[in-house]
Design an enzyme around this catalytic site. Sequence first.
Site, PDB file in Angstrom:
ATOM      1  N   CYS A   1       0.798  -1.226   0.000  1.00 44.35           N
ATOM      2  CA  CYS A   1       0.000   0.000   0.000  1.00 44.35           C
ATOM      3  C   CYS A   1       0.835   1.282   0.000  1.00 44.35           C
ATOM      4  O   CYS A   1       0.273   2.383  -0.019  1.00 44.35           O
ATOM      5  CB  CYS A   1      -0.957  -0.003   1.184  1.00 44.35           C
ATOM      6  SG  CYS A   1      -2.158  -1.352   1.082  1.00 44.35           S
TER       7      CYS A   1
ATOM      8  N   GLU B   1      -0.724   5.849  13.353  1.00 43.92           N
ATOM      9  CA  GLU B   1      -0.388   7.033  12.582  1.00 43.92           C
ATOM     10  C   GLU B   1      -0.433   8.294  13.441  1.00 43.92           C
ATOM     11  O   GLU B   1       0.432   9.175  13.328  1.00 43.92           O
ATOM     12  CB  GLU B   1      -1.380   7.147  11.421  1.00 43.92           C
ATOM     13  CG  GLU B   1      -0.925   8.031  10.303  1.00 43.92           C
ATOM     14  CD  GLU B   1      -1.834   7.918   9.092  1.00 43.92           C
ATOM     15  OE1 GLU B   1      -1.479   8.538   8.080  1.00 43.92           O
ATOM     16  OE2 GLU B   1      -2.868   7.235   9.144  1.00 43.92           O
TER      17      GLU B   1
END
Length: 426
Positions: A173, A324
């Site tokens: 990804c 994240e």
Amino acid sequence: MAGVSGRRVVITGVGVTAPGGQGAKAFWDLLTDGRTATRRISFFDPAPFRSQVAAEVDFDPVLSGLTPQEVRRMDRAAQFAVVTAREAVADSGLAFEEIDPRRTGVTVGSAVGATMGLDQEYRTVSDGGRLELVDHTYAVPHLYNYMVPSSFATEVAWVVGAEGPATVVSTGCTSGLDAVGHAADLVRDGTVDVMIAGATDAPISPITLACFDAIKATTNRNDDPEHASRPFDASRNGFVLGEGSAVFVLEDLERARARGARIYAEVAGYATRSNAFHMTGLRPDGKEMAEAIRVALDEARLNPEDIDYVNAHGSGTKQNDRHETAAFKRSLGEHAHRTPVSSIKSMIGHSLGAIGSIEIAASVLAMVHNVVPPTANLHTPDPECDLDYVPLTARDQLTDAVLSVGSGFGGFQSAIVLAGPEREER
């Protein structure tokens, strides 16, 4: 940042094929309107699957300019790449016939290659899975092109007659980020003058759904497809599969200025790291992504405080969004709390290897228009995700430096920094 050769690399052409509308303008209109392009899968009957929603591209290859022979020869992902590359090339205004073809290269990112073509051809040669010994005579003549993803780079190279380096980058990804980062390095070090770079994926197929169902990575919110992708929301429960492509024309800054090109942004810094930890898992501290961000900022000669907007990976899984958030805090410090962050996957889903390039396109357009796209469907923030995720509505924001990041299965963590070419040198 100037590399060994002294070159600075800029984007002078942009092409996008994405859910919700083909072309960069339609893509940007959808993002800034905060509209979602997620829906129940229409390519096949998704009823047997746990997750039955996706973000599909309304794409007619013939209306998009492909010939019947090209349609026959190319998988859907390759078709996306060629159509999108043609848009980027036209947008750049470059006369490729006047450029040394040996100094022009191509880099295409893809996580899963010709998934749709291979899935369809297996069903055909196996008579719907009934034959253990398949009959190859029923396969399309160009099945080899489906088997070898390098054909994507070949098809794009043919668009302009590029005879320089032609590469496919497949890092899960993060492929879309890594393909552009690799292309920028080739221009920066003087290997080529121009690169056509981007990524493509068309993974919405039964085999892909089955794989993600098995690990429960995708959402099962099938009763409400438009609101199924919910990055950073407390009620998120997995990502929505998508498809699409984004392609750019990259060249060195001085060359672009000399020909009077419109310059979208400089690819000022790029870095990638691996967590060497788990095939699908992420450490909660975000250390490896934070390191990629730090190195990308150093290459760009920018401080954390210079970043005006962060385009997040924002997949909408519990694990990723927390990881994240931690990475942004670790790398940007207190500035992380003052910086708008958003995830366009809330609107166009997760197109695997293509999404990194599509997110670069969103970042570039955010710089052009000084508007930050929103995170759609963010109504109930997760207390563990406590940054400014620009919920629901686009925001006017002076945007001269953007950080875009990606995270991929296998432990890949990549970051790219885009900056206005006229910014003050630091």
